[in-house]
Design a protein around this motif. Structure first.
Motif, mmCIF file in Angstrom:
data_model
loop_
_atom_site.group_PDB
_atom_site.id
_atom_site.type_symbol
_atom_site.label_atom_id
_atom_site.label_comp_id
_atom_site.label_asym_id
_atom_site.label_seq_id
_atom_site.Cartn_x
_atom_site.Cartn_y
_atom_site.Cartn_z
ATOM 1 N N SER A 10 0.821 -1.212 0.000
ATOM 2 C CA SER A 10 0.000 0.000 0.000
ATOM 3 C C SER A 10 0.852 1.257 0.000
ATOM 4 C CB SER A 10 -0.903 0.007 1.251
ATOM 5 O OG SER A 10 -0.115 0.035 2.436
ATOM 6 N N GLU A 11 2.179 1.097 0.067
ATOM 7 C CA GLU A 11 3.071 2.244 0.207
ATOM 8 C C GLU A 11 3.467 2.831 -1.147
ATOM 9 O OE1 GLU A 11 6.404 2.061 2.797
ATOM 10 O OE2 GLU A 11 5.446 0.664 4.194
ATOM 11 N N VAL A 12 3.265 4.128 -1.288
ATOM 12 C CA VAL A 12 3.685 4.833 -2.505
ATOM 13 C C VAL A 12 5.200 4.726 -2.679
ATOM 14 C CG1 VAL A 12 3.838 7.098 -3.605
ATOM 15 C CG2 VAL A 12 1.735 6.422 -2.418
ATOM 16 N N ALA A 13 5.924 4.722 -1.572
ATOM 17 C CA ALA A 13 7.385 4.668 -1.631
ATOM 18 C C ALA A 13 7.894 3.410 -2.317
ATOM 19 C CB ALA A 13 7.966 4.769 -0.226
ATOM 20 N N VAL A 14 7.131 2.320 -2.240
ATOM 21 C CA VAL A 14 7.537 1.072 -2.904
ATOM 22 C C VAL A 14 7.534 1.268 -4.414
ATOM 23 C CG1 VAL A 14 6.833 -1.301 -3.377
ATOM 24 C CG2 VAL A 14 6.876 -0.447 -1.027
ATOM 25 N N GLY A 15 6.477 1.881 -4.935
ATOM 26 C CA GLY A 15 6.430 2.174 -6.363
ATOM 27 C C GLY A 15 7.544 3.107 -6.788
ATOM 28 N N GLU A 16 7.869 4.061 -5.940
ATOM 29 C CA GLU A 16 8.941 5.008 -6.265
ATOM 30 C C GLU A 16 10.291 4.307 -6.369
ATOM 31 O OE1 GLU A 16 8.566 7.861 -3.154
ATOM 32 O OE2 GLU A 16 6.939 8.968 -4.142
ATOM 33 N N ILE A 17 10.558 3.379 -5.443
ATOM 34 C CA ILE A 17 11.810 2.614 -5.500
ATOM 35 C C ILE A 17 11.883 1.795 -6.779
ATOM 36 C CG2 ILE A 17 12.993 0.620 -4.489
ATOM 37 C CD1 ILE A 17 13.624 3.080 -2.978
ATOM 38 N N LEU A 18 10.775 1.158 -7.135
ATOM 39 C CA LEU A 18 10.763 0.304 -8.320
ATOM 40 C C LEU A 18 10.973 1.080 -9.607
ATOM 41 C CD1 LEU A 18 7.826 -2.142 -7.469
ATOM 42 C CD2 LEU A 18 10.283 -2.570 -7.291
ATOM 43 N N THR A 19 10.653 2.371 -9.613
ATOM 44 C CA THR A 19 10.799 3.162 -10.840
ATOM 45 C C THR A 19 12.067 4.014 -10.870
ATOM 46 O OG1 THR A 19 9.382 4.869 -9.867
ATOM 47 C CG2 THR A 19 8.331 3.267 -11.304
ATOM 48 N N THR A 20 12.776 4.114 -9.735
ATOM 49 C CA THR A 20 13.964 4.975 -9.696
ATOM 50 C C THR A 20 15.256 4.240 -9.376
ATOM 51 O OG1 THR A 20 13.574 5.496 -7.348
ATOM 52 C CG2 THR A 20 12.584 6.979 -8.988
ATOM 53 N N HIS A 21 15.176 3.031 -8.843
ATOM 54 C CA HIS A 21 16.376 2.319 -8.400
ATOM 55 C C HIS A 21 17.338 2.108 -9.574
ATOM 56 C CE1 HIS A 21 18.976 -0.600 -6.482
ATOM 57 N NE2 HIS A 21 18.335 -0.406 -5.324
ATOM 58 N N PRO A 22 18.612 2.406 -9.387
ATOM 59 C CA PRO A 22 19.572 2.277 -10.498
ATOM 60 C C PRO A 22 19.762 0.852 -11.001
ATOM 61 C CG PRO A 22 20.696 2.781 -8.418
ATOM 62 C CD PRO A 22 19.237 2.962 -8.176
ATOM 63 N N ASP A 23 19.419 -0.146 -10.198
ATOM 64 C CA ASP A 23 19.570 -1.534 -10.649
ATOM 65 C C ASP A 23 18.379 -2.040 -11.456
ATOM 66 O OD1 ASP A 23 22.086 -1.894 -9.661
ATOM 67 O OD2 ASP A 23 21.449 -2.806 -7.775
ATOM 68 N N VAL A 24 17.358 -1.217 -11.621
ATOM 69 C CA VAL A 24 16.215 -1.556 -12.485
ATOM 70 C C VAL A 24 16.477 -0.993 -13.877
ATOM 71 C CG1 VAL A 24 13.752 -1.189 -12.915
ATOM 72 C CG2 VAL A 24 14.561 -1.665 -10.590
ATOM 73 N N ASP A 25 16.402 -1.852 -14.885
ATOM 74 C CA ASP A 25 16.694 -1.434 -16.259
ATOM 75 C C ASP A 25 15.460 -0.987 -17.029
ATOM 76 O OD1 ASP A 25 19.579 -2.252 -16.316
ATOM 77 O OD2 ASP A 25 18.689 -4.201 -15.894
ATOM 78 N N MET A 26 14.288 -1.493 -16.639
ATOM 79 C CA MET A 26 13.073 -1.242 -17.420
ATOM 80 C C MET A 26 11.870 -1.231 -16.491
ATOM 81 S SD MET A 26 11.565 -3.513 -20.581
ATOM 82 C CE MET A 26 9.915 -3.224 -21.228
ATOM 83 N N VAL A 27 10.911 -0.376 -16.803
ATOM 84 C CA VAL A 27 9.660 -0.323 -16.059
ATOM 85 C C VAL A 27 8.514 -0.583 -17.030
ATOM 86 C CG1 VAL A 27 8.115 1.072 -14.637
ATOM 87 C CG2 VAL A 27 10.595 1.360 -14.437
ATOM 88 N N THR A 28 7.640 -1.513 -16.672
ATOM 89 C CA THR A 28 6.415 -1.733 -17.439
ATOM 90 C C THR A 28 5.248 -1.483 -16.497
ATOM 91 O OG1 THR A 28 5.061 -3.353 -18.643
ATOM 92 C CG2 THR A 28 6.638 -4.233 -17.059
ATOM 93 N N PHE A 29 4.336 -0.619 -16.906
ATOM 94 C CA PHE A 29 3.262 -0.156 -16.027
ATOM 95 C C PHE A 29 1.942 -0.148 -16.774
ATOM 96 C CE2 PHE A 29 0.581 3.537 -14.877
ATOM 97 C CZ PHE A 29 0.231 3.187 -13.587
ATOM 98 N N THR A 30 0.899 -0.625 -16.100
ATOM 99 C CA THR A 30 -0.463 -0.470 -16.597
ATOM 100 C C THR A 30 -1.277 0.234 -15.517
ATOM 101 O OG1 THR A 30 -0.385 -2.450 -17.975
ATOM 102 C CG2 THR A 30 -2.561 -1.637 -17.361
ATOM 103 N N GLY A 31 -1.931 1.334 -15.911
ATOM 104 C CA GLY A 31 -2.726 2.098 -14.967
ATOM 105 C C GLY A 31 -3.144 3.424 -15.566
ATOM 106 N N SER A 32 -3.398 4.390 -14.724
ATOM 107 C CA SER A 32 -3.901 5.679 -15.193
ATOM 108 C C SER A 32 -2.821 6.474 -15.908
ATOM 109 C CB SER A 32 -4.433 6.492 -14.009
ATOM 110 O OG SER A 32 -3.361 6.967 -13.215
ATOM 111 N N THR A 33 -3.263 7.361 -16.790
ATOM 112 C CA THR A 33 -2.324 8.219 -17.517
ATOM 113 C C THR A 33 -1.595 9.145 -16.555
ATOM 114 O OG1 THR A 33 -3.574 8.102 -19.572
ATOM 115 C CG2 THR A 33 -2.151 10.006 -19.285
ATOM 116 N N ALA A 34 -2.282 9.655 -15.546
ATOM 117 C CA ALA A 34 -1.644 10.553 -14.583
ATOM 118 C C ALA A 34 -0.481 9.866 -13.880
ATOM 119 C CB ALA A 34 -2.679 11.039 -13.569
ATOM 120 N N THR A 35 -0.696 8.626 -13.438
ATOM 121 C CA THR A 35 0.376 7.886 -12.773
ATOM 122 C C THR A 35 1.471 7.520 -13.769
ATOM 123 O OG1 THR A 35 -1.187 6.989 -11.176
ATOM 124 C CG2 THR A 35 0.911 5.852 -11.379
ATOM 125 N N GLY A 36 1.072 7.169 -14.989
ATOM 126 C CA GLY A 36 2.054 6.845 -16.024
ATOM 127 C C GLY A 36 2.993 8.003 -16.316
#
Length: 482
Positions: free
Chosen positions: A212-238
């Motif tokens: 439920s934590e927004v911070a978890v999503g932030e880590i998954l989209t900013t962490h330097p060891d992540v090469d790619m993000v695939t997301f399905t959801g609202s345009t605002a969040t995208g």
């Protein structure tokens, strides 16, 4: 169904307790379904570390036979647990039995089968013609390699489909994945994690989080060891994810919102068009990004078509999604129902005519199938995604006007055209700025069909060969020919 407990996350091949839980609510009753693990930043970082290690230090990214075998095993495990998933999808998502026999469950499981079969024959190398440069011949070729560690973040509306449509091609490509489920449907995602843990996929290759934590999503989209993000959801969040990922220039796939139009031409079968429009907007209570929520009709045939649509909407069975006779279940939450109702009330205040529906249904989070006419093509109800069973009727003057209105949107995900002439309908379809179009009821949605949108409906394509290639990098090599 009995209260479910799924308080473990899949991290580095182990099912891990968090000590924190996230409550899940049955949208058909408002009662608690159960509790799921609520991951924090520490667990998210651990999942990324595991995925990085599995990608960098194991044979997963290079061993095609291993990946095919693991996809085969995953497909088998999903089939064996299908009825558990079905029961939970009905209770937590509010999906009808009918929908679980299609895009909510049965069809998504076959996505795994599709990519296992595709990978067996997919060419991961491609030869280019030799070239002569300064008197020497050079042999050149392309090798297709996994993009790396993938963060996959999904929405609540079709959790099985969204998860497997990201996992299967990513795994086929040789990527490792951290999957984050939606906080509204954590039990379904948690059960997927348990099934994956038991399927034989190597440790760290797939990690599954519910949070439920927004911070978890932030880590998954900013962490330097992540090469790619695939997301399905609202345009605002995208948009926020795209901005966050830009700091490290990550590859992104975004499947976002839609405001799709069904164009009914003056030579169409109005009964068939009305039937399709009425039931489509009520499918999963309108909680589908590709659903056609704008109905464009010839001005001179407006009343006739609206009458037919209203009659068919009255035949939509609304109620307990566990009842096989139910077509439409509830919205996902009280918050979503309040949003839908607010948009309908504002539309009426702005001059739209409420033909039928427009009211919440208790208990649970149900909303009446709703039909609005006299809708301004530039109004909120015609431009913004409702994500509810609300159909807005807009009139047009001629074919060019219909195309103009349909394209008058920041979105471009899907659409439809109905006509007595397939050639005429196809001509209109080719002018629509959208990623998918159904002609006279044609259904494009399947594991082999690329799905995605133009404009603010997203970037990239999911499913099909194109879906696999989203997770691949192309490396060009050359040697001096002997």
């Amino acid at each position: 169904m009995p209260v479910q407990e799924s308080t473990r996350l899949l991290i580095d091949g182990r099912l891990v307790e968090t000590g924190r839980t996230l409550e899940s609510v049955n949208p058909a009753t408002g009662e608690t379904v159960g509790a799921a693990a609520d991951a924090g930043v520490e667990e998210a970082r651990a999942a990324i570390v595991a995925a990085r290690r599995a990608f960098d230090t194991t044979a997963w990214a290079t061993d095609v036979e291993l990946r095919v075998r693991c996809l085969d095993q995953l497909h088998k495990a999903l089939e064996e647990n299908k009825e558990r998933l079905r029961e939970l999808t009905i209770a937590e998502v509010g999906a009808s039995v009918m929908l679980t026999q299609g895009p909510q469950l049965d069809h998504p499981i076959e996505i795994v089968r599709y990519y296992a079969d595709l990978l067996r024959d997919y060419p991961l190398t491609e030869d280019l013609p030799d070239v002569e440069i300064r008197g020497q011949k050079h042999r050149r070729w392309i090798e297709k390699e996994a993009a790396g560690v993938v963060s996959a973040i999904i929405a609540y509306n079709f959790p099985n489909q969204l998860a497997l449509a990201k996992l299967a091609p990513a795994l086929a490509a040789g990527c490792t994945v951290v999957l984050k489920g939606a906080p509204d449907t954590p039990l379904v995602t948690g059960l997927l994690g348990e099934i994956i843990a038991e399927s034989g996929i190597p440790a760290g290759v797939v990690n599954v989080l519910t949070s439920s934590e927004v911070a978890v999503g932030e880590i998954l989209t900013t962490h330097p060891d992540v090469d790619m993000v695939t997301f399905t959801g609202s345009t605002a969040t995208g948009k926020r994810i795209m901005a966050a990922a830009s700091e490290t220039v990550k590859k992104t796939f975004l499947e976002l919102g839609g405001k799709s139009a069904m164009i009914v031409l003056d030579d169409a079968d109005f009964t068939a068009a009305a039937l399709m429009s009425a039931f489509m907007v009520c499918s999963h209570a309108g909680q589908g990004c590709a659903i056609t929520t704008r109905l464009l009709v010839p001005r001179e045939r407006h009343d006739e078509i609206v009458g037919l649509v209203a009659d068919f909407m009255g035949k939509v069975t609304v109620g307990d999604p566990a009842d096989p006779r139910t077509f439409m279940g509830p919205l996902i939450s009280a918050k979503q129902r309040e949003k839908v109702h607010g948009m309908v009330e504002r539309a009426v205040a702005d001059g739209a005519v409420l033909v039928r529906g427009g009211k919440p249904i208790d208990p649970g989070f149900f909303y009446e199938p709703t039909l609005l006419t006299n809708v301004d093509a530039d109004s909120e109800i015609a431009q913004d995604e409702v994500f509810g069973p609300v159909l807005a009727v807009i009139t047009y003057e001629d074919d060019d006007d219909a195309v103009r209105i349909a394209n008058n949107s920041v979105f471009g995900l899907s659409g439809g055209v109905m006509s007595g002439s397939e050639e005429r309908a196809l001509g209109i379809a080719r002018r629509l700025r959208s990623g998918t179009v159904g002609i006279n009821g044609g259904n494009y949605f399947a594991a082999d069909a690329p799905f995605g949108g133009y404009k603010q409906s997203g970037i990239g394509r999911e499913s099909g060969v194109a879906g696999l290639e989203e997770f691949l990098e192309h490396k060009t090599l050359a040697v001096i020919a002997k």
